[in-house]
Every structure is written in structure tokens, then in C-alpha cells.
Design an enzyme around this catalytic site. Structure first.
Site, PDB file in Angstrom:
ATOM      1  N   ARG A  67      51.958  41.004  36.951  1.00 39.18           N
ATOM      2  CA  ARG A  67      53.434  40.794  38.290  1.00 39.18           C
ATOM      3  C   ARG A  67      54.971  40.290  37.586  1.00 39.18           C
ATOM      4  O   ARG A  67      54.521  39.115  37.543  1.00 39.18           O
ATOM      5  CB  ARG A  67      53.368  40.131  39.785  1.00 39.18           C
ATOM      6  CG  ARG A  67      52.194  40.940  40.562  1.00 39.18           C
ATOM      7  CD  ARG A  67      52.484  43.025  40.945  1.00 39.18           C
ATOM      8  NE  ARG A  67      51.778  43.269  41.508  1.00 39.18           N
ATOM      9  CZ  ARG A  67      50.877  44.508  41.073  1.00 39.18           C
ATOM     10  NH1 ARG A  67      50.824  44.654  39.281  1.00 39.18           N
ATOM     11  NH2 ARG A  67      49.970  45.604  41.737  1.00 39.18           N
ATOM     12  N   HIS A  74      55.005  49.403  33.126  1.00 41.51           N
ATOM     13  CA  HIS A  74      53.802  48.706  34.225  1.00 41.51           C
ATOM     14  C   HIS A  74      52.539  50.200  33.875  1.00 41.51           C
ATOM     15  O   HIS A  74      51.956  50.747  35.093  1.00 41.51           O
ATOM     16  CB  HIS A  74      54.195  49.280  36.010  1.00 41.51           C
ATOM     17  CG  HIS A  74      53.377  48.167  36.210  1.00 41.51           C
ATOM     18  ND1 HIS A  74      53.611  47.345  37.271  1.00 41.51           N
ATOM     19  CD2 HIS A  74      51.986  48.171  36.204  1.00 41.51           C
ATOM     20  CE1 HIS A  74      52.610  46.857  38.177  1.00 41.51           C
ATOM     21  NE2 HIS A  74      51.328  47.444  37.342  1.00 41.51           N
ATOM     22  N   GLU A 108      61.166  45.920  38.612  1.00 38.38           N
ATOM     23  CA  GLU A 108      60.905  46.617  38.202  1.00 38.38           C
ATOM     24  C   GLU A 108      60.947  47.728  39.082  1.00 38.38           C
ATOM     25  O   GLU A 108      61.211  49.117  39.402  1.00 38.38           O
ATOM     26  CB  GLU A 108      59.523  46.621  37.781  1.00 38.38           C
ATOM     27  CG  GLU A 108      58.529  46.509  38.487  1.00 38.38           C
ATOM     28  CD  GLU A 108      56.653  46.748  38.120  1.00 38.38           C
ATOM     29  OE1 GLU A 108      56.516  45.227  37.222  1.00 38.38           O
ATOM     30  OE2 GLU A 108      56.004  47.097  38.428  1.00 38.38           O
ATOM     31  N   ASP A 130      54.512  43.553  30.925  1.00 39.69           N
ATOM     32  CA  ASP A 130      53.955  45.039  31.149  1.00 39.69           C
ATOM     33  C   ASP A 130      55.151  45.293  32.851  1.00 39.69           C
ATOM     34  O   ASP A 130      54.949  46.276  33.979  1.00 39.69           O
ATOM     35  CB  ASP A 130      52.719  45.431  31.147  1.00 39.69           C
ATOM     36  CG  ASP A 130      52.319  47.067  32.091  1.00 39.69           C
ATOM     37  OD1 ASP A 130      52.465  48.084  31.261  1.00 39.69           O
ATOM     38  OD2 ASP A 130      51.295  47.291  32.765  1.00 39.69           O
TER      39      ASP A 130
HETATM   40  P1  NAD Z   1      41.362  38.628  40.499  1.00 42.16           P
HETATM   41  O1  NAD Z   1      41.951  38.698  41.785  1.00 42.16           O
HETATM   42  O2  NAD Z   1      39.848  40.007  39.802  1.00 42.16           O
HETATM   43  O3  NAD Z   1      41.978  37.482  39.845  1.00 42.16           O
HETATM   44  C1  NAD Z   1      42.410  37.194  40.131  1.00 42.16           C
HETATM   45  C2  NAD Z   1      42.221  35.822  39.195  1.00 42.16           C
HETATM   46  O4  NAD Z   1      43.658  34.500  39.615  1.00 42.16           O
HETATM   47  C3  NAD Z   1      41.149  34.376  40.301  1.00 42.16           C
HETATM   48  O5  NAD Z   1      39.971  34.019  39.334  1.00 42.16           O
HETATM   49  C4  NAD Z   1      41.682  33.529  40.780  1.00 42.16           C
HETATM   50  O6  NAD Z   1      40.991  32.821  41.764  1.00 42.16           O
HETATM   51  C5  NAD Z   1      42.984  33.347  39.732  1.00 42.16           C
HETATM   52  N1  NAD Z   1      44.146  32.359  40.336  1.00 42.16           N
HETATM   53  C6  NAD Z   1      44.863  32.717  41.027  1.00 42.16           C
HETATM   54  N2  NAD Z   1      45.832  31.921  41.685  1.00 42.16           N
HETATM   55  C7  NAD Z   1      45.684  31.253  40.587  1.00 42.16           C
HETATM   56  C8  NAD Z   1      46.334  30.324  40.077  1.00 42.16           C
HETATM   57  N3  NAD Z   1      47.869  29.414  41.110  1.00 42.16           N
HETATM   58  N4  NAD Z   1      47.164  29.740  39.028  1.00 42.16           N
HETATM   59  C9  NAD Z   1      45.845  30.312  37.818  1.00 42.16           C
HETATM   60  N5  NAD Z   1      44.483  31.129  38.499  1.00 42.16           N
HETATM   61  C10 NAD Z   1      44.417  31.610  39.951  1.00 42.16           C
HETATM   62  O7  NAD Z   1      42.876  39.953  39.655  1.00 42.16           O
HETATM   63  P2  NAD Z   1      42.230  41.131  38.349  1.00 42.16           P
HETATM   64  O8  NAD Z   1      41.768  42.141  38.540  1.00 42.16           O
HETATM   65  O9  NAD Z   1      41.520  39.948  37.734  1.00 42.16           O
HETATM   66  O10 NAD Z   1      44.325  41.104  38.191  1.00 42.16           O
HETATM   67  C11 NAD Z   1      45.137  39.828  38.177  1.00 42.16           C
HETATM   68  C12 NAD Z   1      46.584  40.928  38.736  1.00 42.16           C
HETATM   69  O11 NAD Z   1      46.675  41.865  37.630  1.00 42.16           O
HETATM   70  C13 NAD Z   1      46.183  41.698  39.735  1.00 42.16           C
HETATM   71  O12 NAD Z   1      46.622  40.503  40.907  1.00 42.16           O
HETATM   72  C14 NAD Z   1      47.463  42.884  39.871  1.00 42.16           C
HETATM   73  O13 NAD Z   1      48.784  41.500  39.991  1.00 42.16           O
HETATM   74  C15 NAD Z   1      47.646  42.867  38.418  1.00 42.16           C
HETATM   75  N6  NAD Z   1      47.530  44.137  37.526  1.00 42.16           N
HETATM   76  C16 NAD Z   1      48.185  44.610  36.375  1.00 42.16           C
HETATM   77  C17 NAD Z   1      47.813  45.367  36.234  1.00 42.16           C
HETATM   78  C18 NAD Z   1      48.675  46.205  34.984  1.00 42.16           C
HETATM   79  O14 NAD Z   1      48.539  47.959  35.160  1.00 42.16           O
HETATM   80  N7  NAD Z   1      49.778  46.136  34.637  1.00 42.16           N
HETATM   81  C19 NAD Z   1      46.752  46.321  36.599  1.00 42.16           C
HETATM   82  C20 NAD Z   1      45.807  45.291  37.838  1.00 42.16           C
HETATM   83  C21 NAD Z   1      46.102  44.146  38.053  1.00 42.16           C
END
Ligand code: NAD
Length: 328
Positions: free
Chosen positions: A234, A294, A263, A258
Site C-alpha cells: 500500500r 496496482h 493512487e 505498484d
Molecule cells: P498477510 O496478512 O498474509 O501478511 C501480512 C503480514 O504482515 C503478517 O504476517 C503480519 O504479521 C505482518 N505485519 C503486520 N504488521 C507488521 C509490522 N508493523 N511490521 C512487520 N510485519 C507486520 O497479507 P498478504 O496477503 O501477504 O498481503 C500483504 C499486503 O499486500 C495486503 O495487506 C495488501 O495491502 C497488499 N496487496 C497488494 C496487492 C497488489 O496487487 N499490489 C495484492 C494483494 C495484496
């Protein structure tokens, strides 16, 4: 049963039609996202699904409640554009698709990092100007001699760790939630060690109050001058003004993005380039920056899974059952 799918992409249509036929459910599609402006269209439906980053506010949940709708099936991971507490107050169950294809996003992050590591954008920029030279400023490092630092290692971070590990890189991870399954691919450490030691820093946390601007001016000061920042998560995780300053003053070597903090004002739209935000134009003019709109998620498998998992959840909740993908 009738479900209205908001924010539908053309590529989702065949999967939506096939799912509706297989489940004997009428699935109607609109490209507009669910918002205050479009919620009236849900009248007469049993349930809704949506996708995108347009804010969904309390009045939307109130309207859905009035129409007798009890759920929103979100066809993506991020729910930061939803007001989860307000949804609960109006008896609306939100479901998300936590894992439609983590590999899709991981691969885009690695693609951008590899391109920046080998200075592809800088060479392309030079060549467009008739400059076919190279020099000490563009000498590269092989990926197996790099340290990659992951901040956040859930679904996407762990898929990213596996790819970099397979390429021979040393992978460091900071995530307060330890996962033993990551041990073959990474070494857990603290955030400061990653900022200080990593050649590639890849962000994979959700947007939370605790992660907003987690990469700020102080974080850039700790990074190596050859560091590449990758943000597939994000935009708001990064202080954009501090990023521009870090790139201009050569505190870091490049960035692959991305997602951008602003955005929502222009991604997924067509508009004159001069109407796009100034900070985007500034970043986009830099040959050591890659920006994509994105689209890290945008693969066939991810689109199919996102749609089918969300519609299964919608059907489950409309039927009064519990989904393990419920967010609230
Ligand atoms: P997830 O919930 O599986 O993993 C997120 C991880 O972040 C967790 O393991 C959590 O413990 C960790 N976390 C939380 N706070 C933290 C901190 N302060 N420091 C370090 N780690 C921390 O989520 P995911 O499926 O891996 O997705 C992650 C993010 O990717 C989503 O929240 C979304 O915003 C983004 N995303 C982007 C796209 C894209 O097309 N660009 C697509 C899907 C998801």
C-alpha cells in the site's frame, strides 16, 4: 439467489458467468465500485461483492442493511478502504480473499527488483538519448550476492522469500508474527537490521495505523546507498516526500512501486498526464524508479480465484452460514 458484483473487470466476466451457472445463482455485473454513489443498485439483490480501493463508508452499510443485505464479499486481500466497525454496527459481514495467488504479487516485486538491480531503466533512458555507454555508476551485483530484507511475511512476503531464496539471495525477515514454515527460506531479524543491511527491501505488511509511513526520512537515512525499495503493498506505508528526497539525494538507488499513497485519484482511470499528481510525475520521470498501476495481482489465476472464493463466501453468508474468510 441474486448477487451484484461491483467493480467488475472485463476479465472477471467469464469466471462470474461460469460460477453463476454452476451454482444456479443470478450474478449481475457492474464495473462501478461499491460506494455511496452506487449502493442503490443493490436494491433487490440478496448479496453483493466488490473490489477496489474506493472508500466504503457507514452510509453504504446502512443502505445495504435497509435492503436486507447481510454481507459484502470483497474480491481482494486489502480491506483498508472499508470501515469494519461501521459494517459490524449495521450487521454486515465482510469477507476478503486473503490468498488468491500470493505468487502473483511476489513475482511482480521480484521482477521490478531484478530490473532495478541491473539498471534496465537507466540504460533505456540513456539509449533514448543516443547514449550507449556504461560506467561505474551502473555496475551491478548478482542476486545471489544480495541481501533481501522483507518487512512483513504473511502470504505474499513468504512467497517472496521462497523466490529470492531459490535465486540464492540471503533473505532477512522482520515480522512480529513468527512462522516456522519460513525457516528454510529466511532468517528472522529486527526492522533496523533490515534497513541497515538489505540491498533490496520489500514491503509486505497491510496498511494499519502502526504501518502507515513506516518507511520515512529516518528509515531512508539507515539504508545503504545501493538499496532498492520495493512496495507492492500500500502506498501509505511509505512517506512519498521522503522517498523522493532519498532518491534525489542518492540515499537509496531505486524504487519499484505498484502502489502510491494518492493512487485512488488516478489509478484505473484515463486522464491527461498533466492532471496526475506532481509527486507521481516526479517519481515517474526518474529512470531508477518503476511504477505500475496496482497490477501486481493481475494474473489469470489470481483473477479466477479472487472471484470464485468471494462468490462462494457470498453464497455461504446469504445462506446464514459462517465463512472462515469473515473479517468481522
Ligand atoms: P498477510 O496478512 O498474509 O501478511 C501480512 C503480514 O504482515 C503478517 O504476517 C503480519 O504479521 C505482518 N505485519 C503486520 N504488521 C507488521 C509490522 N508493523 N511490521 C512487520 N510485519 C507486520 O497479507 P498478504 O496477503 O501477504 O498481503 C500483504 C499486503 O499486500 C495486503 O495487506 C495488501 O495491502 C497488499 N496487496 C497488494 C496487492 C497488489 O496487487 N499490489 C495484492 C494483494 C495484496
Amino acid at each position: 439467489m441474486k448477487i451484484l458484483c461491483y467493480g467488475t473487470l472485463a476479465v472477471e466476466e467469464p469466471y462470474a458467468r461460469a460460477w453463476g451457472k454452476d451454482h444456479d445463482v443470478q450474478v449481475d455485473l457492474t464495473s462501478q465500485p461499491l460506494s455511496s454513489a452506487t449502493v442503490e443498485q443493490a436494491k433487490g439483490y440478496d448479496g453483493v461483492s466488490t473490489k477496489g480501493i474506493v472508500p466504503v463508508t457507514a452510509d453504504v452499510y446502512a443502505a445495504l442493511e435497509k435492503f436486507g443485505i447481510k454481507q459484502i464479499a470483497i474480491r481482494q486481500v486489502g480491506v483498508d478502504n472499508q470501515d469494519v466497525a461501521a459494517a459490524s454496527q449495521h450487521g454486515i459481514t465482510l469477507t476478503n480473499v486473503a490468498s488468491y495467488s500470493p505468487r502473483a504479487i511476489a513475482e511482480m516485486g521480484v521482477t521490478q527488483a531484478m530490473s532495478l538491480l541491473r539498471h534496465v531503466g537507466i540504460y533505456q533512458d540513456r539509449m533514448k538519448k543516443g547514449d550507449f555507454t556504461w560506467d561505474a555508476s551502473t555496475i551491478s551485483t548478482e542476486i545471489f550476492n544480495c541481501t533481501v530484507g522483507l518487512i512483513g511475511a504473511g502470504h505474499i512476503g513468504s512467497a517472496t522469500a521462497q523466490i529470492y531464496s531459490a535465486l540464492g539471495a540471503k533473505v532477512l525477515t522482520y515480522d512480529p508474527a513468527y512462522d516456522a514454515a519460513m525457516e528454510p527460506f529466511t532468517t528472522y531479524t529486527d526492522k533496523d537490521t533490515i534497513l541497515r543491511e538489505a540491498d533490496i527491501i520489500s514491503l509486505h505488511t497491510p496498511l494499519l495505523p502502526s504501518t502507515k509511513n513506516m518507511i520515512d526520512a529516518a528509515a531512508f537515512k539507515k539504508m545503504k546507498p545501493n538499496a532498492i525499495l520495493i512496495n507492492m503493498s500500500r502506498g501509505e506505508l511509505v512517506d512519498t516526500a521522503a522517498l523522493i528526497n532519498a532518491l534525489k539525494t542518492k540515499q537509496i538507488a531505486g524504487a519499484g512501486l505498484d502502489t502510491l499513497a494518492n493512487e485512488v485519484t488516478f489509478f484505473t482511470q484515463k486522464k491527461p498526464y498533466t492532471d496526475t499528481p506532481q509527486d507521481f510525475q516526479e517519481l515517474n520521470a526518474m529512470p531508477n524508479v518503476i511504477i505500475t498501476p496496482h497490477v501486481a495481482f493481475f494474473t489469470k489465476l489470481a483473477v479466477k480465484n479472487g472471484l470464485e472464493i468471494a462468490l462462494n463466501d457470498a453464497q455461504t453468508i446469504i445462506a446464514g452460514k459462517h465463512s472462515r474468510h469473515a473479517v468481522n
